[in-house]
Design a protein around this motif. Structure first.
Motif, PDB file in Angstrom:
ATOM      1  N   LEU A  91      32.922  45.433  24.054  1.00 44.81           N
ATOM      2  CA  LEU A  91      32.654  45.435  25.490  1.00 44.81           C
ATOM      3  C   LEU A  91      33.893  45.186  26.328  1.00 44.81           C
ATOM      4  CD1 LEU A  91      29.323  43.405  25.392  1.00 44.81           C
ATOM      5  CD2 LEU A  91      29.542  45.794  26.082  1.00 44.81           C
ATOM      6  N   ASP A  92      35.024  44.845  25.688  1.00 44.66           N
ATOM      7  CA  ASP A  92      36.239  44.546  26.452  1.00 44.66           C
ATOM      8  C   ASP A  92      36.814  45.823  27.055  1.00 44.66           C
ATOM      9  OD1 ASP A  92      36.718  45.047  23.611  1.00 44.66           O
ATOM     10  OD2 ASP A  92      38.841  44.936  24.109  1.00 44.66           O
ATOM     11  N   GLY A  93      37.322  45.686  28.272  1.00 41.51           N
ATOM     12  CA  GLY A  93      38.016  46.798  28.906  1.00 41.51           C
ATOM     13  C   GLY A  93      37.125  47.826  29.560  1.00 41.51           C
ATOM     14  N   ILE A  94      35.820  47.604  29.606  1.00 40.26           N
ATOM     15  CA  ILE A  94      34.958  48.589  30.251  1.00 40.26           C
ATOM     16  C   ILE A  94      35.306  48.666  31.734  1.00 40.26           C
ATOM     17  CG2 ILE A  94      32.593  49.087  30.959  1.00 40.26           C
ATOM     18  CD1 ILE A  94      31.666  48.089  28.254  1.00 40.26           C
ATOM     19  N   GLY A  95      35.620  49.876  32.179  1.00 41.70           N
ATOM     20  CA  GLY A  95      36.057  50.046  33.562  1.00 41.70           C
ATOM     21  C   GLY A  95      37.435  49.476  33.801  1.00 41.70           C
ATOM     22  N   GLY A  96      38.218  49.375  32.748  1.00 43.17           N
ATOM     23  CA  GLY A  96      39.523  48.726  32.843  1.00 43.17           C
ATOM     24  C   GLY A  96      40.550  49.531  33.591  1.00 43.17           C
ATOM     25  N   VAL A  97      41.526  50.085  32.875  1.00 40.42           N
ATOM     26  CA  VAL A  97      42.641  50.738  33.552  1.00 40.42           C
ATOM     27  C   VAL A  97      42.176  51.910  34.412  1.00 40.42           C
ATOM     28  CG1 VAL A  97      43.168  52.264  31.615  1.00 40.42           C
ATOM     29  CG2 VAL A  97      44.951  51.659  33.222  1.00 40.42           C
ATOM     30  N   SER A  98      41.127  52.603  33.966  1.00 37.98           N
ATOM     31  CA  SER A  98      40.692  53.781  34.710  1.00 37.98           C
ATOM     32  C   SER A  98      40.104  53.430  36.069  1.00 37.98           C
ATOM     33  CB  SER A  98      39.666  54.563  33.879  1.00 37.98           C
ATOM     34  OG  SER A  98      38.593  53.729  33.498  1.00 37.98           O
ATOM     35  N   VAL A  99      39.487  52.250  36.186  1.00 42.67           N
ATOM     36  CA  VAL A  99      38.910  51.838  37.459  1.00 42.67           C
ATOM     37  C   VAL A  99      39.852  50.910  38.219  1.00 42.67           C
ATOM     38  CG1 VAL A  99      37.007  50.591  38.542  1.00 42.67           C
ATOM     39  CG2 VAL A  99      36.550  52.144  36.641  1.00 42.67           C
ATOM     40  N   GLY A 154      33.549  73.747  21.321  1.00 39.25           N
ATOM     41  CA  GLY A 154      32.930  72.565  21.879  1.00 39.25           C
ATOM     42  C   GLY A 154      32.989  71.419  20.893  1.00 39.25           C
ATOM     43  N   MET A 155      32.171  70.392  21.113  1.00 44.03           N
ATOM     44  CA  MET A 155      32.190  69.242  20.222  1.00 44.03           C
ATOM     45  C   MET A 155      30.847  68.534  20.308  1.00 44.03           C
ATOM     46  SD  MET A 155      34.811  65.977  20.243  1.00 44.03           S
ATOM     47  CE  MET A 155      36.259  66.974  19.873  1.00 44.03           C
ATOM     48  N   SER A 156      30.356  68.101  19.159  1.00 41.11           N
ATOM     49  CA  SER A 156      29.160  67.256  19.134  1.00 41.11           C
ATOM     50  C   SER A 156      29.556  65.890  18.603  1.00 41.11           C
ATOM     51  CB  SER A 156      28.070  67.873  18.250  1.00 41.11           C
ATOM     52  OG  SER A 156      28.489  67.910  16.894  1.00 41.11           O
ATOM     53  N   ILE A 157      29.040  64.843  19.239  1.00 39.06           N
ATOM     54  CA  ILE A 157      29.390  63.470  18.892  1.00 39.06           C
ATOM     55  C   ILE A 157      28.112  62.659  18.738  1.00 39.06           C
ATOM     56  CG2 ILE A 157      30.509  61.342  19.707  1.00 39.06           C
ATOM     57  CD1 ILE A 157      32.533  63.424  18.929  1.00 39.06           C
ATOM     58  N   ASN A 158      28.068  61.846  17.699  1.00 39.17           N
ATOM     59  CA  ASN A 158      26.939  60.945  17.470  1.00 39.17           C
ATOM     60  C   ASN A 158      27.425  59.510  17.631  1.00 39.17           C
ATOM     61  OD1 ASN A 158      24.691  59.546  16.660  1.00 39.17           O
ATOM     62  ND2 ASN A 158      24.873  60.084  14.484  1.00 39.17           N
ATOM     63  N   LEU A 159      27.049  58.878  18.723  1.00 41.62           N
ATOM     64  CA  LEU A 159      27.519  57.525  18.999  1.00 41.62           C
ATOM     65  C   LEU A 159      26.935  56.493  18.033  1.00 41.62           C
ATOM     66  CD1 LEU A 159      27.524  57.384  22.904  1.00 41.62           C
ATOM     67  CD2 LEU A 159      29.400  57.940  21.348  1.00 41.62           C
ATOM     68  N   ASP A 160      25.863  56.844  17.326  1.00 45.78           N
ATOM     69  CA  ASP A 160      25.312  55.917  16.334  1.00 45.78           C
ATOM     70  C   ASP A 160      26.305  55.670  15.203  1.00 45.78           C
ATOM     71  OD1 ASP A 160      22.993  55.879  17.806  1.00 45.78           O
ATOM     72  OD2 ASP A 160      22.024  57.455  16.621  1.00 45.78           O
ATOM     73  N   ALA A 161      27.264  56.585  15.030  1.00 45.45           N
ATOM     74  CA  ALA A 161      28.244  56.448  13.954  1.00 45.45           C
ATOM     75  C   ALA A 161      29.473  55.650  14.367  1.00 45.45           C
ATOM     76  CB  ALA A 161      28.675  57.835  13.473  1.00 45.45           C
ATOM     77  N   VAL A 162      29.585  55.292  15.639  1.00 46.87           N
ATOM     78  CA  VAL A 162      30.755  54.558  16.123  1.00 46.87           C
ATOM     79  C   VAL A 162      30.684  53.110  15.659  1.00 46.87           C
ATOM     80  CG1 VAL A 162      31.971  53.725  18.175  1.00 46.87           C
ATOM     81  CG2 VAL A 162      31.037  56.044  18.127  1.00 46.87           C
ATOM     82  N   PRO A 163      31.690  52.617  14.932  1.00 44.03           N
ATOM     83  CA  PRO A 163      31.692  51.208  14.503  1.00 44.03           C
ATOM     84  C   PRO A 163      31.799  50.285  15.725  1.00 44.03           C
ATOM     85  CG  PRO A 163      33.233  52.504  13.190  1.00 44.03           C
ATOM     86  CD  PRO A 163      32.837  53.351  14.358  1.00 44.03           C
ATOM     87  N   LEU A 164      30.853  49.364  15.858  1.00 39.66           N
ATOM     88  CA  LEU A 164      30.797  48.492  17.028  1.00 39.66           C
ATOM     89  C   LEU A 164      31.078  47.043  16.646  1.00 39.66           C
ATOM     90  CD1 LEU A 164      27.530  49.864  18.700  1.00 39.66           C
ATOM     91  CD2 LEU A 164      29.895  50.575  19.136  1.00 39.66           C
ATOM     92  N   ARG A 165      31.552  46.272  17.625  1.00 39.07           N
ATOM     93  CA  ARG A 165      31.684  44.837  17.409  1.00 39.07           C
ATOM     94  C   ARG A 165      30.851  44.045  18.414  1.00 39.07           C
ATOM     95  NH1 ARG A 165      37.511  45.493  18.828  1.00 39.07           N
ATOM     96  NH2 ARG A 165      37.822  44.945  21.026  1.00 39.07           N
TER      97      ARG A 165
END
Length: 761
Positions: free
Chosen positions: A228-236, A302-313
């Motif tokens: 959750l760190d950095g959400i809306g960080g440098v880009s915002v 194009g590209m297909s992405i499955n966020l269920d596969a993203v390793p989370l902390r």
């Protein structure tokens, strides 16, 4: 617990659901454009992706119309050695013998105000990953730092944390810090500038680019887990101004782990050597939103992405949170199916987490699923490449004429005290308090760093080919004349490279300005871009890339316009690098001044410390004079030392040449200028101090004259040691007195922070 996502089917079923687009930084017309692209309202995840990718930081929506001028002024001849240029993660330059060098400088200004240690540390981490993404090994870093007045309470909070963050991250990575600048000015109070530069090296054939090609190729996410760190960080943060209380926006600042990045570097290099990477992108600003959309938009499908596969902390992260997270130390690669097993093996060898999160598809859409539902279905190029382009109003400020009116130049009534005041001023005093926290020689290929004009690195240990890198800027000059200020920054960085004996080959930049919604600021920006682009063309070296940082202001008060310019030079044999220290050899040396000294004090340090404020015109530079200096000093064998003159003028230049070996000098000020104040403190451009042996003095002077360079013999070295003295004829001062004054300023102001952690109360 179930994660509730806003899905594409829900968006179709409930087209009028209110959405917080304004809170995410989108304008009414931008939100309308997104709905037009999609033919419906966006999902929460899509809204997140468009908002971060269309932010000022990521899309350059206010600067694009002006940045195009760099391309318009780059000739075919200038670009011949550029392997990757503007628009890539970093510029890449062919330096010969099959070697290439990549370099880039980028801002991390706003996060460094909010949380100085992590803001600066992750600024280093981000620029290092930009270099990694080009297929290169990072080999050195530099930094350009600007803070409020030295006695400002917030400067005492921010500076120690920033320096600690830079040193912690860079030292842990094992990268030498080979130079930079630290500037103090009231305008940066509440909005410091932290610009990080990184240099990398690679073989020409190992260049990597960010694109996803080959239907069926797999998308591999590797490195640290996503949190959750950095959400809306440098880009915002980089797309807004600061108001009171902004220092509490801690969740928006990324958290770095340099040890994870060190392992990631080695893992990437092994992946490159194994030939298992088709395309690669780092995850910096805008995180996975940026990496997936840019890879897809730059590829052939194009590209297909499955966020269920993203390793989370973190648990229960929504699709929008996963896509916007700016967790550090992550990379995204495109890999052919037959190479996935080897890719995984290499990651496992380095204990780097990796996951197959998607694949390249036909068509042009980026389709993302989470918890079995489609949460994003959008044309990838509209996210990554088709953000709004604004032609912001710009106009020369009504106050500019009054600002450029000549200011009073006060003569130094007490020259001895003036010399002490100059060397002890915040602008010119020793930076040892800062630089001693950095490792300069790790990796063993640093040739020049501390108190040098440019950082010099050995690239090839067999041929001894190397590079020199310098970065410079003067917000004071640029405020007075934005076009000339940018040219002066370019000229100084170019000259700092030249005095090492190197041949300048490429330019990078980081353009730091106030709000683009202010016509005064946009005029400053446009003028600076034109000054830098035209100057690079005159010098015949291309701009290989850059960065723009807007909204650098507190409330309605913008910072000084600050175009940081980096120049890369090539040295055929670093064993013949020129230094600037007098007294390195056993024989007395003759000192020459190259270039003309004029009464040019606008924006100068003397104007600043003598109470003249900021007034007049900055020094005027003719870049043809800089080119002549480059010809004279490239490969010079009749020079024992060379040092550019810039801030502080002759007095500071002489002091910096004698302080390391503590050698004395006799200098004839009348040979410089009839007025002692002008002779000592003028900041006229295109000037270099050069030392030769007695036997080589005549031949050197002849060479300079043949090139049309004004040359004057102004002095000689005298005894070294405790009795070393700087004798200018009209004033004489022991070197030890200057050293004491020079060394005391920063410890006196920041002694409270020695050994402290990142947050100083």
């Amino acid at each position: 617990m179930t994660v509730h996502n806003d899905t594409v089917s829900a968006a179709l079923a409930d087209p009028d659901q209110p959405q917080p687009y304004a809170e995410l930084g989108l304008k009414d017309d931008e939100y309308a454009r997104i709905k037009e692209i999609l033919g419906r309202r966006p999902t929460d995840a899509e809204l997140t992706m468009y908002s971060v990718m269309w932010s000022e930081h990521c899309s350059y929506k206010s600067s694009k119309v002006h940045l195009r001028y760099f391309g318009e002024t780059t000739t075919e001849e200038m670009g011949q050695k550029i392997l990757a240029g503007i628009g890539e993660n970093a510029g890449v330059v062919d330096i010969g013998d099959g070697n290439a060098v990549t370099f880039r400088v980028e801002s991390h200004n706003h996060p460094s105000y909010v949380e100085p240690h992590q803001g600066a540390a992750t600024g280093v981490g981000g620029i290092v990953r930009d270099i990694m993404a080009m297929g290169a090994r990072p080999i050195a870093v530099m930094d350009q730092l600007r803070f409020g007045a030295i006695d400002n309470p917030d400067t005492k909070r921010v500076l120690p944390g920033v320096v600690d963050g830079i040193s912690h991250y860079g030292n842990c990575l094992g990268l030498p810090n080979i130079g930079g600048e630290t500037v103090f000015d009231d305008s940066y109070a509440g909005n410091p500038l932290v610009n990080a530069l990184c240099v990398g090296t690679l073989k020409v054939e190992d260049l990597k680019l960010a694109f996803a090609s080959g239907t069926g190729n797999k998308v591999m996410l590797f490195g640290s887990r996503t949190g959750l760190d950095g959400i809306g960080g440098v880009s915002v943060l980089a797309s807004d101004t600061f108001e009171d209380g902004a220092e509490r926006k801690l969740p928006a600042v990324q958290v770095g782990d340099p040890f994870a990045e060190k392992v990631l570097i080695e893992c990437c290099l092994d992946l490159y050597r194994a030939g298992v990477v088709v395309g690669i992108q780092d995850l910096g600003g805008a995180g996975l939103s940026c990496a997936t959309s840019e890879l897809a938009a730059s590829g052939d499908g194009g590209m297909s992405i499955n966020l269920d596969a993203v390793p989370l902390r973190a648990e229960n992260m929504t699709a929008a949170e996963i896509l916007a997270s700016e967790s550090q130390e992550r990379m995204c690669a495109v890999v052919a199916p037959e190479n996935v097993a080897q890719f995984r093996e290499i990651c496992e060898h380095w204990d780097v987490t990796c996951a197959e999160i998607g694949e390249v598809t036909t068509g042009k859409h980026l389709v993302i699923t989470h918890c079995g539902e489609v949460v994003v279905d959008a044309p990838a190029h509209t996210i990554a490449n088709e953000g709004p382009v604004y032609e912001r109003p710009w106009a020369r400020p009504t106050w500019q004429d009054a600002l450029q009116e000549p200011g009073e130049v006060k003569a130094a009534e007490d020259l001895r005290q003036a010399l002490l005041d100059m060397v002890s001023s915040p602008a010119l005093c020793s930076r040892a308090f800062i630089t001693e926290q950095y490792d300069r020689y790790v990796r063993g290929n640093t040739v020049k760093a501390l108190n040098s004009d440019a950082g010099v690195l050995r690239i090839d240990e067999e041929t001894h080919r190397g590079v020199a890198v310098a970065s410079d800027a003067s917000g004071r000059y640029t405020k007075l004349d934005p076009n000339m200020g940018a040219r002066l920054a370019l000229a100084e960085a170019y000259r700092n490279v030249v005095v090492t004996g190197a041949r300048p080959v490429a330019v990078t930049n980081c353009l730091n300005y106030g709000s683009p919604e202010n016509p005064d600021v946009m005029w400053q920006f446009r003028e600076s871009v034109h000054g830098l682009a035209d100057g690079a063309k005159e010098l015949g070296i291309p701009v290989s890339g850059g960065n723009v940082s807007f909204y650098n202001q507190t409330g309605d008060e913008p910072i000084l316009p600050t175009p940081v310019v980096g120049v890369l030079g090539v040295i055929d044999d670093v064993r013949r690098t020129l230094g600037h220290d007098l007294g390195a050899g056993p024989s007395p040396e003759v000192i020459f001044l190259l270039g003309d000294t004029k009464e040019e004090f606008g924006g100068s340090i003397w104007q600043q410390i003598s109470g003249g404020g900021l007034q007049g015109l900055p020094p005027q530079v003719d870049l043809a004079n800089e080119q002549r200096l480059a010809v004279l000093l490239h490969g010079a064998t009749d020079v024992t030392a060379a040092h550019d003159l810039s801030e502080g003028g002759l007095s500071q230049g002489i002091f910096e040449m004698v302080q390391r070996n503590q050698v004395g000098v006799n200098v004839d000020l009348a040979a410089v200028h009839e007025d002692p104040t002008t002779a000592l403190f003028s900041e006229s451009a295109s000037r270099v101090l050069v030392a030769t042996t007695l036997s080589q003095a005549d031949s050197f002077q002849t060479r300079a004259k043949e090139l049309g360079i004004p040359v004057r013999q102004i002095g000689t070295t005298t005894d070294a040691g405790e009795g070393a003295n700087l004798d200018y004829g009209v004033v004489s001062i022991p070197l030890v007195d200057l050293l004491t004054a020079w060394e005391g300023t920063l410890p006196e102001e920041f002694g409270h922070a020695v050994g402290a952690n990142s947050v100083v109360e």
